[in-house]
Design an enzyme around this catalytic site. Sequence first.
Site, PDB file in Angstrom:
ATOM      1  N   LYS A   1       1.378  -1.048  -0.245  1.00 53.20           N
ATOM      2  CA  LYS A   1      -0.191  -0.419  -0.253  1.00 53.20           C
ATOM      3  C   LYS A   1       1.097   0.887  -0.067  1.00 53.20           C
ATOM      4  O   LYS A   1       1.495   1.366   0.651  1.00 53.20           O
ATOM      5  CB  LYS A   1      -1.338   0.160   1.293  1.00 53.20           C
ATOM      6  CG  LYS A   1      -1.695   1.240   1.067  1.00 53.20           C
ATOM      7  CD  LYS A   1      -2.777   1.319   2.900  1.00 53.20           C
ATOM      8  CE  LYS A   1      -2.522   1.625   4.000  1.00 53.20           C
ATOM      9  NZ  LYS A   1      -2.303   3.312   4.118  1.00 53.20           N
TER      10      LYS A   1
ATOM     11  N   ASP B   1      -3.542   4.612  -1.576  1.00 53.95           N
ATOM     12  CA  ASP B   1      -4.239   5.066  -0.831  1.00 53.95           C
ATOM     13  C   ASP B   1      -4.767   6.633  -0.650  1.00 53.95           C
ATOM     14  O   ASP B   1      -3.845   6.937  -0.076  1.00 53.95           O
ATOM     15  CB  ASP B   1      -4.054   4.420   0.286  1.00 53.95           C
ATOM     16  CG  ASP B   1      -4.620   4.993   1.562  1.00 53.95           C
ATOM     17  OD1 ASP B   1      -6.191   5.106   1.716  1.00 53.95           O
ATOM     18  OD2 ASP B   1      -4.251   4.633   2.903  1.00 53.95           O
ATOM     19  N   LEU B   2      -5.402   7.171  -1.396  1.00 55.45           N
ATOM     20  CA  LEU B   2      -5.539   7.930  -1.947  1.00 55.45           C
ATOM     21  C   LEU B   2      -6.415   8.645  -1.147  1.00 55.45           C
ATOM     22  O   LEU B   2      -6.955  10.429  -1.183  1.00 55.45           O
ATOM     23  CB  LEU B   2      -4.573   9.504  -2.976  1.00 55.45           C
ATOM     24  CG  LEU B   2      -3.202   8.520  -3.685  1.00 55.45           C
ATOM     25  CD1 LEU B   2      -3.035   9.488  -5.451  1.00 55.45           C
ATOM     26  CD2 LEU B   2      -2.543   9.037  -2.758  1.00 55.45           C
ATOM     27  N   LYS B   3      -7.766   8.249  -0.534  1.00 59.40           N
ATOM     28  CA  LYS B   3      -8.882   8.194  -0.992  1.00 59.40           C
ATOM     29  C   LYS B   3      -9.539  10.321  -1.284  1.00 59.40           C
ATOM     30  O   LYS B   3      -9.243  10.345  -0.826  1.00 59.40           O
ATOM     31  CB  LYS B   3      -8.238   8.835   0.552  1.00 59.40           C
ATOM     32  CG  LYS B   3      -8.158   7.693   1.400  1.00 59.40           C
ATOM     33  CD  LYS B   3      -8.320   8.273   3.001  1.00 59.40           C
ATOM     34  CE  LYS B   3      -7.407   6.278   4.263  1.00 59.40           C
ATOM     35  NZ  LYS B   3      -5.954   6.891   3.505  1.00 59.40           N
TER      36      LYS B   3
ATOM     37  N   ASP C   1     -13.552  14.656  -4.118  1.00 62.75           N
ATOM     38  CA  ASP C   1     -14.498  15.830  -4.864  1.00 62.75           C
ATOM     39  C   ASP C   1     -15.640  15.661  -5.833  1.00 62.75           C
ATOM     40  O   ASP C   1     -16.457  14.991  -5.375  1.00 62.75           O
ATOM     41  CB  ASP C   1     -12.990  16.219  -5.767  1.00 62.75           C
ATOM     42  CG  ASP C   1     -12.591  17.782  -6.027  1.00 62.75           C
ATOM     43  OD1 ASP C   1     -13.365  18.386  -6.034  1.00 62.75           O
ATOM     44  OD2 ASP C   1     -12.099  18.157  -5.999  1.00 62.75           O
TER      45      ASP C   1
ATOM     46  N   ASN D   1     -16.892  14.701 -11.690  1.00 62.95           N
ATOM     47  CA  ASN D   1     -15.798  14.882 -13.434  1.00 62.95           C
ATOM     48  C   ASN D   1     -14.950  14.886 -12.571  1.00 62.95           C
ATOM     49  O   ASN D   1     -14.252  14.094 -13.533  1.00 62.95           O
ATOM     50  CB  ASN D   1     -16.531  16.154 -13.791  1.00 62.95           C
ATOM     51  CG  ASN D   1     -15.850  16.104 -14.808  1.00 62.95           C
ATOM     52  OD1 ASN D   1     -15.939  15.456 -15.301  1.00 62.95           O
ATOM     53  ND2 ASN D   1     -15.151  17.572 -14.846  1.00 62.95           N
TER      54      ASN D   1
ATOM     55  N   THR E   1     -11.335   5.797  10.688  1.00 66.62           N
ATOM     56  CA  THR E   1     -11.280   5.352  12.035  1.00 66.62           C
ATOM     57  C   THR E   1     -11.231   5.994  13.422  1.00 66.62           C
ATOM     58  O   THR E   1     -11.278   6.991  14.529  1.00 66.62           O
ATOM     59  CB  THR E   1     -10.780   4.594  12.761  1.00 66.62           C
ATOM     60  OG1 THR E   1      -9.536   4.220  11.773  1.00 66.62           O
ATOM     61  CG2 THR E   1     -12.063   2.898  11.745  1.00 66.62           C
TER      62      THR E   1
ATOM     63  N   ARG F   1       3.107  -1.206  10.914  1.00 63.75           N
ATOM     64  CA  ARG F   1       4.214  -1.268  11.757  1.00 63.75           C
ATOM     65  C   ARG F   1       4.550  -2.733  12.158  1.00 63.75           C
ATOM     66  O   ARG F   1       5.899  -2.956  12.553  1.00 63.75           O
ATOM     67  CB  ARG F   1       4.025  -0.823  12.928  1.00 63.75           C
ATOM     68  CG  ARG F   1       4.016   1.090  12.057  1.00 63.75           C
ATOM     69  CD  ARG F   1       3.078   1.925  13.509  1.00 63.75           C
ATOM     70  NE  ARG F   1       1.701   1.412  13.347  1.00 63.75           N
ATOM     71  CZ  ARG F   1       1.258   2.745  14.029  1.00 63.75           C
ATOM     72  NH1 ARG F   1       2.148   3.348  15.114  1.00 63.75           N
ATOM     73  NH2 ARG F   1       0.018   2.588  13.727  1.00 63.75           N
TER      74      ARG F   1
HETATM   75  O1  C5P Z   1       1.400   0.272  10.987  1.00 60.48           O
HETATM   76  P1  C5P Z   1      -0.413   0.139  10.989  1.00 60.48           P
HETATM   77  O2  C5P Z   1      -0.137  -1.300  10.694  1.00 60.48           O
HETATM   78  O3  C5P Z   1      -1.017   0.741  12.170  1.00 60.48           O
HETATM   79  O4  C5P Z   1      -0.887   1.025  10.015  1.00 60.48           O
HETATM   80  C1  C5P Z   1      -1.983   0.596   9.361  1.00 60.48           C
HETATM   81  C2  C5P Z   1      -2.052   1.447   7.995  1.00 60.48           C
HETATM   82  O5  C5P Z   1      -3.352   1.479   7.606  1.00 60.48           O
HETATM   83  C3  C5P Z   1      -1.306   2.608   8.150  1.00 60.48           C
HETATM   84  O6  C5P Z   1      -1.070   2.960   6.088  1.00 60.48           O
HETATM   85  C4  C5P Z   1      -2.692   3.293   7.684  1.00 60.48           C
HETATM   86  O7  C5P Z   1      -2.561   4.758   7.869  1.00 60.48           O
HETATM   87  C5  C5P Z   1      -4.250   2.938   6.681  1.00 60.48           C
HETATM   88  N1  C5P Z   1      -5.158   2.942   7.735  1.00 60.48           N
HETATM   89  C6  C5P Z   1      -5.324   2.388   8.994  1.00 60.48           C
HETATM   90  N2  C5P Z   1      -6.728   2.636   9.732  1.00 60.48           N
HETATM   91  C7  C5P Z   1      -7.918   3.271   8.639  1.00 60.48           C
HETATM   92  C8  C5P Z   1      -7.769   3.726   7.306  1.00 60.48           C
HETATM   93  C9  C5P Z   1      -6.313   3.159   7.106  1.00 60.48           C
HETATM   94  O8  C5P Z   1      -5.265   2.296   9.722  1.00 60.48           O
HETATM   95  N3  C5P Z   1      -9.141   3.605   8.737  1.00 60.48           N
END
Ligand code: C5P
Length: 235
Positions: free
Chosen positions: A34, A61-63, A66, A69, A121, A213
């Site tokens: 990702k 993952d750029l979410k 907007d 169009n 979240t 992580r």
């Molecule tokens: O390090 P860790 O396992 O917590 O990373 C989780 C990844 O998922 C990160 O890139 C975080 O930004 C992403 N993410 C998240 N919760 C979300 C959406 C994305 O932890 N609701």
Amino acid sequence: MSAKDVIIALDFPTKEETLAFLDKFPAGKKPFVKIGMELFYAEGPDAVREIKARGHKIFLDLKLHDIPNTVKRAMAVLSRLDVDMVNLHAAGASEMMRGALEGLTRPDGTRPLLIAVTQLTSTDTAVLKNELLIETPMAETVLSYAKNAADSGLDGVVCSPLEAALVKERCGDGFLTVTPGIRFADSAAGDQKRIMTPEKAGSSGCDYIVVGRPITQAENPVAAYQRAVHDFLGC
Ligand code: C5P
């Protein structure tokens, strides 16, 4: 359509650090990865092309969020990067989601998977009510956004592993759940609050787990990745 897999979150600030991390993996097995805003905004589309050329599947993952169009046209650009999965905010509503699908579809009819973010979240019940002025309970809001995404033709949602079964119940078994918040039983939770082990995620209807992580900060990232795959897929 579901092909369960472990996606490593490449939360590194530079291409150099990212490639050094990927170099640790043996030539045969190229993990699904990702790429988020930090790396993309720092290094641009070239980093995506380079990682793709090394043989990795990519969730970009750029979410996006907007007017329809603008999202449609931006998605067409991302689709040409040959990524495998992209996402947007379901809060952009159905017309934007349908526009995104149209923009993503390549001339040969193929396209990356399109996944919706429901409520972040980091948004809690108080923020939902007091700032966003949404009186509907959080769980119902998340499921309703997921249903809008499914009805717009999207492939799935990003959600907590704890919500995966409910999302499947509301949107159908084939609707994909991409779930961060994954931790080994013996690894630090960090800032993640609602967590699940890869093994439990595997038996809870999660299609893809996103693990950052616990793999990137591990003493032996390749072994940690292999452990996540083994626990999640049960093989
Ligand atoms: O390090 P860790 O396992 O917590 O990373 C989780 C990844 O998922 C990160 O890139 C975080 O930004 C992403 N993410 C998240 N919760 C979300 C959406 C994305 O932890 N609701």
